[in-house]
Scaffold this motif. Structure first.
Motif, mmCIF file in Angstrom:
data_model
loop_
_atom_site.group_PDB
_atom_site.id
_atom_site.type_symbol
_atom_site.label_atom_id
_atom_site.label_comp_id
_atom_site.label_asym_id
_atom_site.label_seq_id
_atom_site.Cartn_x
_atom_site.Cartn_y
_atom_site.Cartn_z
ATOM 1 N N LYS A 66 -0.797 69.493 1.524
ATOM 2 C CA LYS A 66 -0.479 68.051 1.507
ATOM 3 C C LYS A 66 -0.909 67.407 2.817
ATOM 4 O O LYS A 66 -1.368 66.269 2.824
ATOM 5 N N GLU A 67 -0.818 68.133 3.937
ATOM 6 C CA GLU A 67 -1.248 67.590 5.229
ATOM 7 C C GLU A 67 -2.752 67.310 5.233
ATOM 8 O O GLU A 67 -3.203 66.313 5.788
ATOM 9 N N GLN A 68 -3.526 68.208 4.612
ATOM 10 C CA GLN A 68 -4.969 67.990 4.516
ATOM 11 C C GLN A 68 -5.279 66.773 3.650
ATOM 12 O O GLN A 68 -6.162 65.974 3.985
ATOM 13 N N TYR A 69 -4.551 66.611 2.536
ATOM 14 C CA TYR A 69 -4.742 65.420 1.697
ATOM 15 C C TYR A 69 -4.372 64.151 2.457
ATOM 16 O O TYR A 69 -5.069 63.140 2.375
ATOM 17 N N ILE A 70 -3.268 64.171 3.210
ATOM 18 C CA ILE A 70 -2.847 62.999 3.984
ATOM 19 C C ILE A 70 -3.951 62.612 4.966
ATOM 20 O O ILE A 70 -4.321 61.440 5.091
ATOM 21 N N SER A 71 -4.494 63.607 5.651
ATOM 22 C CA SER A 71 -5.562 63.371 6.613
ATOM 23 C C SER A 71 -6.804 62.787 5.927
ATOM 24 O O SER A 71 -7.410 61.821 6.411
ATOM 25 N N LEU A 72 -7.173 63.350 4.772
ATOM 26 C CA LEU A 72 -8.322 62.861 4.000
ATOM 27 C C LEU A 72 -8.097 61.414 3.565
ATOM 28 O O LEU A 72 -8.966 60.558 3.730
ATOM 29 N N LEU A 73 -6.914 61.119 3.024
ATOM 30 C CA LEU A 73 -6.605 59.767 2.547
ATOM 31 C C LEU A 73 -6.585 58.766 3.698
ATOM 32 O O LEU A 73 -7.063 57.637 3.552
ATOM 33 N N ASN A 74 -6.065 59.162 4.854
ATOM 34 C CA ASN A 74 -6.069 58.280 6.026
ATOM 35 C C ASN A 74 -7.498 58.007 6.486
ATOM 36 O O ASN A 74 -7.839 56.878 6.845
ATOM 37 N N HIS A 75 -8.327 59.031 6.473
ATOM 38 C CA HIS A 75 -9.714 58.909 6.925
ATOM 39 C C HIS A 75 -10.527 57.953 6.040
ATOM 40 O O HIS A 75 -11.323 57.167 6.547
ATOM 41 N N PHE A 76 -10.317 58.046 4.715
ATOM 42 C CA PHE A 76 -11.136 57.272 3.774
ATOM 43 C C PHE A 76 -10.461 56.020 3.226
ATOM 44 O O PHE A 76 -11.029 55.330 2.383
ATOM 45 N N ARG A 77 -9.268 55.688 3.700
ATOM 46 C CA ARG A 77 -8.502 54.542 3.163
ATOM 47 C C ARG A 77 -9.353 53.275 3.065
ATOM 48 O O ARG A 77 -9.971 52.853 4.027
ATOM 49 N N GLY A 78 -9.420 52.686 1.848
ATOM 50 C CA GLY A 78 -10.112 51.422 1.629
ATOM 51 C C GLY A 78 -11.632 51.510 1.607
ATOM 52 O O GLY A 78 -12.294 50.501 1.433
ATOM 53 N N LYS A 79 -12.188 52.703 1.779
ATOM 54 C CA LYS A 79 -13.651 52.848 1.847
ATOM 55 C C LYS A 79 -14.238 53.270 0.503
ATOM 56 O O LYS A 79 -13.566 53.886 -0.316
ATOM 57 N N THR A 80 -15.514 52.956 0.311
ATOM 58 C CA THR A 80 -16.291 53.471 -0.809
ATOM 59 C C THR A 80 -17.341 54.383 -0.190
ATOM 60 O O THR A 80 -18.116 53.945 0.659
ATOM 61 N N VAL A 81 -17.293 55.668 -0.574
ATOM 62 C CA VAL A 81 -18.171 56.672 0.051
ATOM 63 C C VAL A 81 -18.765 57.595 -1.008
ATOM 64 O O VAL A 81 -18.282 57.661 -2.140
ATOM 65 N N ASP A 82 -19.784 58.357 -0.615
ATOM 66 C CA ASP A 82 -20.349 59.376 -1.499
ATOM 67 C C ASP A 82 -19.314 60.465 -1.738
ATOM 68 O O ASP A 82 -18.589 60.855 -0.814
#
Length: 135
Positions: A66-82
């Protein structure tokens, strides 16, 4: 007017999906999804909220906490990426590249991206992109 209200039925469907997902999470039931490209299936147990165990191929498994998911979600919040699902060459700035740097060198974006979508944290855009929620 007896026509069904699409907004109300959409809300009802969303509520049913939420209750179904909550029940699945509570019971730790294995869920099966198609990979990003849709060419094969994989299974996972858990949730983004609690961490997942992803089972793929001929019984291989990987844990994303869950910590890895939290970090991923924080990193990509609001973005559109590949999505970055290439097994050999995930583009810089993609979900796949982030996962390879922060979670495992194994290419797991083709499993993690569908989980992000089905659990409501992102939406697929075209064949190669993911749009993350802002909140």
């Amino acid at each position: 007017d007896q026509r069904p209200n699409p907004e109300a039925s959409g809300l009802l469907l969303q509520q049913k999906r939420y209750l179904f997902t909550a029940d699945m999470k509570r019971r730790g039931i294995m869920k099966e999804l198609a990979t990003w490209a849709g060419k094969s299936k994989f299974k996972y147990r858990g949730s983004i909220e609690n961490g997942t165990t992803i089972i793929y191929g001929k019984g291989y498994s990987i844990i994303v906490t869950k910590e890895q998911y939290i970090s991923l979600l924080n990193h990509f919040r609001g973005k559109t990426v590949d999505a970055g699902t290439s097994k050999t060459d995930a583009p810089q700035g993609s979900v796949g590249k982030w996962l390879q740097i922060n979670v495992t060198k194994t290419a797991i974006a083709s499993y993690v991206c569908p989980i992000l979508i089905v659990e409501g944290y992102a939406e697929g855009i075209g064949k190669s992109q993911l749009k993350f929620r802002r909140e």
